[in-house]
Every structure is written in structure tokens, then in C-alpha cells.
Design a protein around this motif. Structure first.
Motif, mmCIF file in Angstrom:
data_model
loop_
_atom_site.group_PDB
_atom_site.id
_atom_site.type_symbol
_atom_site.label_atom_id
_atom_site.label_comp_id
_atom_site.label_asym_id
_atom_site.label_seq_id
_atom_site.Cartn_x
_atom_site.Cartn_y
_atom_site.Cartn_z
ATOM 1 N N ARG A 1 0.823 -1.202 0.000
ATOM 2 C CA ARG A 1 0.000 0.000 0.000
ATOM 3 C C ARG A 1 0.860 1.257 0.000
ATOM 4 N N LYS A 2 1.981 1.225 0.710
ATOM 5 C CA LYS A 2 2.882 2.377 0.686
ATOM 6 C C LYS A 2 3.415 2.625 -0.721
ATOM 7 N N GLY A 3 3.745 1.545 -1.428
ATOM 8 C CA GLY A 3 4.224 1.709 -2.807
ATOM 9 C C GLY A 3 3.161 2.317 -3.704
ATOM 10 N N LYS A 4 1.912 1.880 -3.548
ATOM 11 C CA LYS A 4 0.833 2.460 -4.340
ATOM 12 C C LYS A 4 0.634 3.936 -4.034
ATOM 13 N N ALA A 5 0.688 4.289 -2.731
ATOM 14 C CA ALA A 5 0.508 5.686 -2.345
ATOM 15 C C ALA A 5 1.615 6.565 -2.907
ATOM 16 N N LEU A 6 2.848 6.096 -2.833
ATOM 17 C CA LEU A 6 3.964 6.867 -3.396
ATOM 18 C C LEU A 6 3.840 7.017 -4.905
ATOM 19 N N LEU A 7 3.357 5.974 -5.574
ATOM 20 C CA LEU A 7 3.183 6.046 -7.023
ATOM 21 C C LEU A 7 2.132 7.083 -7.396
ATOM 22 N N VAL A 8 1.030 7.120 -6.648
ATOM 23 C CA VAL A 8 -0.021 8.105 -6.931
ATOM 24 C C VAL A 8 0.480 9.522 -6.671
ATOM 25 N N VAL A 9 1.215 9.706 -5.565
ATOM 26 C CA VAL A 9 1.748 11.042 -5.259
ATOM 27 C C VAL A 9 2.729 11.490 -6.337
ATOM 28 N N ALA A 10 3.584 10.588 -6.804
ATOM 29 C CA ALA A 10 4.530 10.937 -7.857
ATOM 30 C C ALA A 10 3.812 11.289 -9.157
ATOM 31 N N LEU A 11 2.742 10.533 -9.472
ATOM 32 C CA LEU A 11 1.992 10.832 -10.685
ATOM 33 C C LEU A 11 1.342 12.210 -10.605
ATOM 34 N N VAL A 12 0.757 12.534 -9.456
ATOM 35 C CA VAL A 12 0.140 13.851 -9.295
ATOM 36 C C VAL A 12 1.173 14.962 -9.416
ATOM 37 N N ALA A 13 2.363 14.751 -8.860
ATOM 38 C CA ALA A 13 3.416 15.762 -8.950
ATOM 39 C C ALA A 13 3.863 15.971 -10.399
ATOM 40 N N VAL A 14 4.043 14.867 -11.131
ATOM 41 C CA VAL A 14 4.473 14.985 -12.526
ATOM 42 C C VAL A 14 3.409 15.676 -13.366
ATOM 43 N N VAL A 15 2.141 15.304 -13.151
ATOM 44 C CA VAL A 15 1.057 15.931 -13.900
ATOM 45 C C VAL A 15 0.964 17.418 -13.577
ATOM 46 N N GLY A 16 1.149 17.784 -12.315
ATOM 47 C CA GLY A 16 1.104 19.193 -11.942
ATOM 48 C C GLY A 16 2.213 20.005 -12.582
ATOM 49 N N MET A 17 3.440 19.472 -12.600
ATOM 50 C CA MET A 17 4.545 20.191 -13.234
ATOM 51 C C MET A 17 4.353 20.289 -14.742
ATOM 52 N N ALA A 18 3.848 19.205 -15.360
ATOM 53 C CA ALA A 18 3.596 19.249 -16.799
ATOM 54 C C ALA A 18 2.509 20.263 -17.138
ATOM 55 N N PHE A 19 1.494 20.369 -16.287
ATOM 56 C CA PHE A 19 0.443 21.357 -16.520
ATOM 57 C C PHE A 19 0.999 22.777 -16.414
ATOM 58 N N ARG A 20 1.906 22.989 -15.466
ATOM 59 C CA ARG A 20 2.500 24.337 -15.339
ATOM 60 C C ARG A 20 3.310 24.705 -16.579
ATOM 61 N N VAL A 21 4.032 23.775 -17.131
ATOM 62 C CA VAL A 21 4.808 24.057 -18.341
ATOM 63 C C VAL A 21 3.890 24.336 -19.523
ATOM 64 N N SER A 22 2.848 23.524 -19.668
ATOM 65 C CA SER A 22 1.924 23.714 -20.778
ATOM 66 C C SER A 22 1.037 24.936 -20.578
ATOM 67 N N TRP A 23 0.810 25.332 -19.345
ATOM 68 C CA TRP A 23 -0.056 26.478 -19.053
ATOM 69 C C TRP A 23 0.466 27.763 -19.672
ATOM 70 N N ASN A 24 1.759 27.960 -19.639
ATOM 71 C CA ASN A 24 2.347 29.179 -20.189
ATOM 72 C C ASN A 24 2.109 29.273 -21.690
ATOM 73 N N ALA A 25 2.303 28.165 -22.403
ATOM 74 C CA ALA A 25 2.128 28.176 -23.860
ATOM 75 C C ALA A 25 0.671 28.359 -24.247
ATOM 76 N N LEU A 26 -0.223 27.652 -23.583
ATOM 77 C CA LEU A 26 -1.644 27.761 -23.923
ATOM 78 C C LEU A 26 -2.202 29.151 -23.595
ATOM 79 N N ARG A 27 -1.708 29.768 -22.541
ATOM 80 C CA ARG A 27 -2.166 31.117 -22.214
ATOM 81 C C ARG A 27 -1.753 32.108 -23.292
ATOM 82 N N ASP A 28 -0.522 32.007 -23.788
ATOM 83 C CA ASP A 28 -0.068 32.924 -24.830
ATOM 84 C C ASP A 28 -0.819 32.696 -26.134
#
Length: 280
Positions: free
Chosen positions: A5-32
Motif C-alpha cells: 500500500r505504501k508503494g501504491k501511495a507513493l506512485l499516486v503522489v509521484a503521478l500527481v506531482a508529474v502531472v502538476g509540473m507538466a500542466f504548469r509548463v503547458s499552461w504558459n504556452a496555452l495562455r499565450d
């Protein structure tokens, strides 16, 4: 918490972090890009949530839906909006004028056809988000798992074949009722191991008793009785397995699963509980 269960929780947290950073990078381009096609400050700020937000919604719908057609539709929406976001990010990297955050319109391509095509793509993504997003949410809300998955065993046992009568059922009724021709009696052999008295041949004037042949109606009744008994056993077994899985079936669900009434299902549940009490 176990290691799995700890491995699953860490995997979900890592996925959310990666998705959040990717959204921030794409956010700048889509806004412009949104500013370049004429959107104001507030619309340009919300535009990335429209595109990348629907991608996240389609991903969640893909994980939740179990129907093959619905899952395929969610995957197509996810692929289409991922490709559209990739194209707009690519255009943002090719056009330096978009990086200065201009207040007016900016051409997205030197070729007129490509420019109008990109403007059409960027303008149609919010409308598509409304349509596809509402359809995905409706599919998720109306999604129901199959009923038989609640009690169907992982390794189903083969169905018991009822005992077939000795005579074929397709024999004509006249032939079945007709008396058999009486053959000449033959002296029966003396079996020393099974009988101690000598075998006496029947008297010449006493005909042997005719063998009774069951009628087709009797065979049909026996077959139906065997089928009903097999259905009752299957229903009791299904209820017992659902009770072991801590998801006991109701009398109505059990009856509908076997094409019978609610009272029939209640009788089978009571019989299954009696058998369980006897076994205990």
C-alpha cells in the motif's frame, strides 16, 4: 500500512506531482496562444484548464469505465486533446512573438491556410471540452458493474448433466408402448459365486413378464425435475459464494439471475443458510 500500500501511495503522489509540473509548463504556452487568438486576460488565464483539464477528466473516465465502447471513447478524447495541446505548445515554441505576451492578435503561421487552421483548432477546443466533458461525466455517473460479477466464481464448476433415461427420447410412442416379442426361454447358467440354489427354467406354459417401458411424458417429467434441482443447487451455491465475499445477494437479485421470482430466490437463500448451519 503494508509495504504494498505504501508503494501504491507513493506512485499516486509521484503521478500527481508529474502531472502538476507538466500542466504548469503547458499552461504558459496555452495562455499565450489564447491571447494571440483574441482572448482577454481572464479567458487566457482559464484557457489551459479547459484543454489540459479535459485530458485529466478523460484519463479518470478511462480508469473508471469498464464497458469496452465507453473506454474506447474516453481514450479517443484523451488522445485528441493530448495531440491538440502538443500542437499548440509546438506553435508557441516556433513563434517568438508569442513569448512577449502581446495585447493584440499574433499570426500563428506565415502560411494563411496554416494560420487559420491553427486558429480554428485553438478556438474549437473550449467548445469540444463542454461537449466531450459532459458526455464523459454522464457515462461515469450512469456506469453500473455487471450483476453476475458479484457472485460468479473465478473457476466455475462444470454443469451437472442430468441422468438420461435408458431409452432414447426420440423413439415413437407407438413403438415404446408396443409389447416386445417374447423369445424362446434359454436355460440360465448357474452362478456358483452369487446363487446357491439351482436355477429353474420357467415352465413352458408360463410366459415371462413383459418389461415396463417408461412413457415419453414420464421421461420429460424426470428431466425437468433434474433441471430444477440443478438450478436450485446453482442458486444456493451462488448465494453461499456471495456471502463468503461479504456481498450477499438479495432474494430479488438471486431470482432475477436465474429467471425466477423473488419468493423462489428467498427459498433458496433459506435453504443455503440451513445447509451452512448444518455444516457448522
Amino acid at each position: 500500512m503494508s509495504l504494498h500500500r505504501k508503494g501504491k501511495a507513493l506512485l499516486v503522489v509521484a503521478l500527481v506531482a508529474v502531472v502538476g509540473m507538466a500542466f504548469r509548463v503547458s499552461w504558459n504556452a496555452l495562455r499565450d496562444v489564447a491571447k494571440a487568438i483574441g482572448a482577454d486576460g481572464t479567458a487566457a488565464l482559464l484557457y489551459p484548464f479547459v484543454v489540459d483539464g479535459l485530458m485529466a477528466l478523460a484519463l479518470v473516465a478511462t480508469l473508471v469505465l469498464t464497458d469496452r465502447d465507453d473506454k474506447r471513447f474516453a481514450l479517443r478524447v484523451l488522445a485528441a486533446y493530448t495531440l491538440a495541446s502538443l500542437v499548440l505548445n509546438y506553435v508557441h515554441g516556433l513563434v517568438p512573438a508569442l513569448h512577449a505576451a502581446p495585447s493584440g492578435r499574433v499570426r500563428l503561421a506565415q502560411w494563411d491556410a496554416a494560420h487559420w487552421l491553427l486558429v480554428l483548432l485553438a478556438s474549437s477546443l473550449p467548445v469540444g471540452s463542454i461537449y466531450f466533458g459532459s458526455d464523459l461525466v454522464a457515462k461515469v455517473l450512469h456506469h453500473r458493474p455487471p450483476v453476475r460479477e458479484a457472485y460468479e466464481p473465478e473457476h466455475p464448476e462444470p454443469a451437472q448433466v442430468p441422468h438420461a433415461p435408458a431409452h432414447p427420447a426420440d423413439a415413437p410412442a407407438d413403438e415404446a408402448k408396443a409389447p416386445k416379442p417374447v423369445a424362446a426361454p434359454e436355460p440360465a447358467p448357474v452362478l456358483v459365486a452369487t446363487r446357491t440354489e439351482p436355477v429353474r427354467p420357467p415352465a413352458p406354459h408360463t410366459p415371462p413378464a413383459a418389461r415396463t417401458v417408461p412413457s415419453p411424458d414420464a421421461r420429460s417429467v424426470e428431466f425437468e425435475a433434474a433441471e430444477l434441482e440443478r438450478m436450485r443447487q446453482d442458486a444456493r451455491r451462488a448465494y453461499a459464494e456471495s456471502a463468503l465475499a461479504e456481498r450477499p445477494l438479495s432474494a430479488r437479485a438471486l431470482g432475477e439471475a436465474f429467471g425466477m421470482s423473488e419468493s423462489w430466490g428467498r427459498k433458496q437463500i433459506l435453504a443455503a443458510r440451513d445447509l451452512e448451519a448444518v455444516a457448522a
